[in-house]
Design a protein around this motif. Sequence first.
Motif, short mmCIF file in Angstrom:
data_model
loop_
_atom_site.label_atom_id
_atom_site.label_comp_id
_atom_site.label_asym_id
_atom_site.label_seq_id
_atom_site.Cartn_x
_atom_site.Cartn_y
_atom_site.Cartn_z
N PRO A 176 -3.50 -13.16 1.48
CA PRO A 176 -3.68 -11.84 0.87
C PRO A 176 -4.99 -11.16 1.23
O PRO A 176 -6.02 -11.78 1.43
CB PRO A 176 -3.60 -12.13 -0.63
N VAL A 177 -4.87 -9.84 1.29
CA VAL A 177 -6.01 -8.95 1.49
C VAL A 177 -6.21 -8.17 0.19
O VAL A 177 -5.48 -8.35 -0.77
CB VAL A 177 -5.75 -7.99 2.67
N GLN A 178 -7.19 -7.28 0.17
CA GLN A 178 -7.32 -6.35 -0.95
C GLN A 178 -8.26 -5.22 -0.53
O GLN A 178 -9.15 -5.40 0.30
CB GLN A 178 -7.84 -7.05 -2.22
N TRP A 179 -8.03 -4.04 -1.12
CA TRP A 179 -8.78 -2.85 -0.71
C TRP A 179 -10.27 -2.97 -0.99
O TRP A 179 -11.09 -2.47 -0.22
CB TRP A 179 -8.20 -1.62 -1.41
N LEU A 180 -10.64 -3.63 -2.06
CA LEU A 180 -12.06 -3.72 -2.39
C LEU A 180 -12.84 -4.49 -1.33
O LEU A 180 -14.04 -4.30 -1.16
CB LEU A 180 -12.24 -4.39 -3.76
N LEU A 181 -12.15 -5.33 -0.57
CA LEU A 181 -12.79 -6.11 0.48
C LEU A 181 -12.49 -5.57 1.87
O LEU A 181 -12.47 -6.30 2.85
CB LEU A 181 -12.37 -7.59 0.38
#
Length: 284
Positions: A176-181
């Motif tokens: 998983p990825v995430q926008w904050l990172l």
Amino acid sequence: MNSVRYTWPEGKKCAVVLSFDFDGITPYLWRSRHSQSKGISEKEQRRFGPRQGIYRILELLEKWEIKGSFYIPGVTAEEYPQAVEAIAKCGHEIGLHGYLHERVDELTRDKIEETLIKGKAAIEHIVGQRKMGYRSPSWEMTEDTFEVIKKYEVLYDSSLMGADHPYWINQMVELPVQWLLDDAIFYRYVGGGASVNPPANPATVIDTWKKEFEGIKKYGGLFMLTMHPWLSGRGSRILALESLISYLKMDSEIWWATAQEVAAYHQSLEVEGKNACLTEMIDR
């Protein structure tokens, strides 16, 4: 009720992956494929990545003895083969990222397959045949895309945000990825009315990432940082990234890995029957 923690190798508390989407100008070319703009400003801004940014990043990773994961559209590989060669020569992971940075939700299944084949061929023409992971452009995924990447034995996907540790989705390992990172939400500014806020202060960005790391470590997750050479390759941002790396390197409870290494580890847990409760929770 206590939350279930993911099990990392050697008793480590979390994993850190430094990943880079080496897009070059491909997102601009895909976005403007139906228009005939005469402007070259954004294209030149994005060309900073393959001209300078990528080499600064490689130099930084070599200094700190870190292997990163680089996701490369086929067109970028065709236009800048020497940069792809440099990434491979340094021993970093290379992954698939479409051909022209196409959004898969705007494509038919046949077109998705075509972009995968062309993107894979462009990279392998430079570095030779190999199995690779996949990151979908713009972090969009579809059922058709999963079927295509499984057909071509792609090792894993890294485009979704359904957990903060590796999990299974559609019989595929998901990292998983995430926008904050993602550095783009902080640094991307192309002017011309397309951007609202100016680029963030790198010190503020690094502080945000440190806080997110602390939270991820507390819950035993995966710190998957996503950066773009045309953004994070700029001078002050490279310095800020090095300060983050220096901070993380002081923590002995981190497992430093490439995305491919994390995917292989997650698959090994499946074989050994570990983390079964986590798998069940995600599948439901």
